[in-house]
Write an enzyme that holds these catalytic residues in place. Structure first.
Site, PDB file in Angstrom:
ATOM      1  N   TYR A  35      87.997 -24.570 -13.108  1.00 43.95           N
ATOM      2  CA  TYR A  35      88.028 -25.756 -12.256  1.00 43.95           C
ATOM      3  C   TYR A  35      89.392 -26.451 -12.289  1.00 43.95           C
ATOM      4  CZ  TYR A  35      82.918 -25.323 -12.947  1.00 43.95           C
ATOM      5  OH  TYR A  35      81.626 -24.875 -13.048  1.00 43.95           O
ATOM      6  N   HIS A 100      81.949 -17.854 -18.921  1.00 42.32           N
ATOM      7  CA  HIS A 100      81.637 -18.343 -17.576  1.00 42.32           C
ATOM      8  C   HIS A 100      80.809 -17.365 -16.744  1.00 42.32           C
ATOM      9  CE1 HIS A 100      83.356 -21.233 -14.310  1.00 42.32           C
ATOM     10  NE2 HIS A 100      82.104 -20.933 -14.061  1.00 42.32           N
TER      11      HIS A 100
END
Length: 244
Positions: A35, A100
């Site tokens: 992000y 992730h």
């Protein structure tokens, strides 16, 4: 672990969103290296005035770093990012750090996971989990003789219920976090609209409450202060079993 968190995906300038969330009852921020806003998370938490020990902060290592050394370096960089503004956030550690995705193959996944466990042993993170893992991927961890993940973060909402992996996690005492609980903003479904009217709640609140009543930990995301606040106003009422 708090029962609801703020997601900060696609919000590179998320410090204000984090501040607003924490000043309005949230106690968890869900971030990731992908992000590119770990510094902003740290600033927002610091500016909120909420004590660091009262905030649960998550980040994730991306599959491109899935080697032992790569994940170790990524974790150290995440720590540096979170603590880059010492005046805001002097205590730099993560409450939860995840792999992730399951991309990269078994050896890569296990190498990354081992690196995170060592990061936990060294005090950089409090707990280790995974994201987007199937039962097969988690069983690799068990078969390797490693500590099982405390969390599996997956996409969950009424139109993506992923019952096999949810059942597996429950049987193995793994907390299920729900990302995209707001069905990516697709609120025009007739059932959701009807329940919104019935309960005098907006569609997002209905969807967050559905996750909570399913026993998930929802992570709704928004950059708009009024939406952040509204998404967290999901306590003190229930969706009836027949409506669930």
């Amino acid at each position: 672990m708090p029962s609801i968190g703020l997601g900060v995906y696609l919000n590179e300038e998320c410090a204000e969103a984090c501040r607003v969330a924490l000043q309005n009852g949230y106690r968890m921020i869900d971030g990731a290296r992908y992000y590119e806003n770990e510094v902003q998370v740290g600033v927002g938490v610091g500016k909120s005035g909420v004590k660091r020990e009262d905030v649960f902060i998550t980040s994730k290592v991306f599959h491109e770093d899935f080697t032992y050394d790569g994940t170790t370096a990524a974790l150290k960089d995440s720590i540096a990012n979170l603590g880059s503004c010492k005046s805001y956030l002097p205590n730099t550690y993560y409450n939860l750090y995840l792999t992730h995705s399951a991309i990269g193959g078994k050896d890569a996944r296990l190498a990354a996971y081992r690196a995170l466990l060592d990061g936990k042993a060294n005090g950089m993170i409090k707990s280790v989990g995974v994201s987007n893992y199937s039962a097969k991927h988690i069983e690799e961890i068990r078969e390797a003789g490693l500590e099982m993940p405390v969390v599996n973060q997956i996409e969950l909402h009424p139109f993506c219920q992923q019952k096999p992996i949810v059942d597996y996690c429950r049987k193995n005492n793994i907390i299920v976090q729900a990302y995209s609980p707001l069905v990516r903003g697709a609120f025009d479904n007739q059932v959701i609209q009807e329940l919104s009217t019935k309960y005098s709640k907006d569609p997002a609140q209905i969807l967050v409450k559905w996750s909570l009543q399913r026993g998930f930990v929802p992570l709704p995301k928004s950059s708009q202060p009024e939406r952040i606040i509204s998404n967290g106003q999901v306590f003190g009422w229930e969706i009836e079993p027949t409506d669930m």
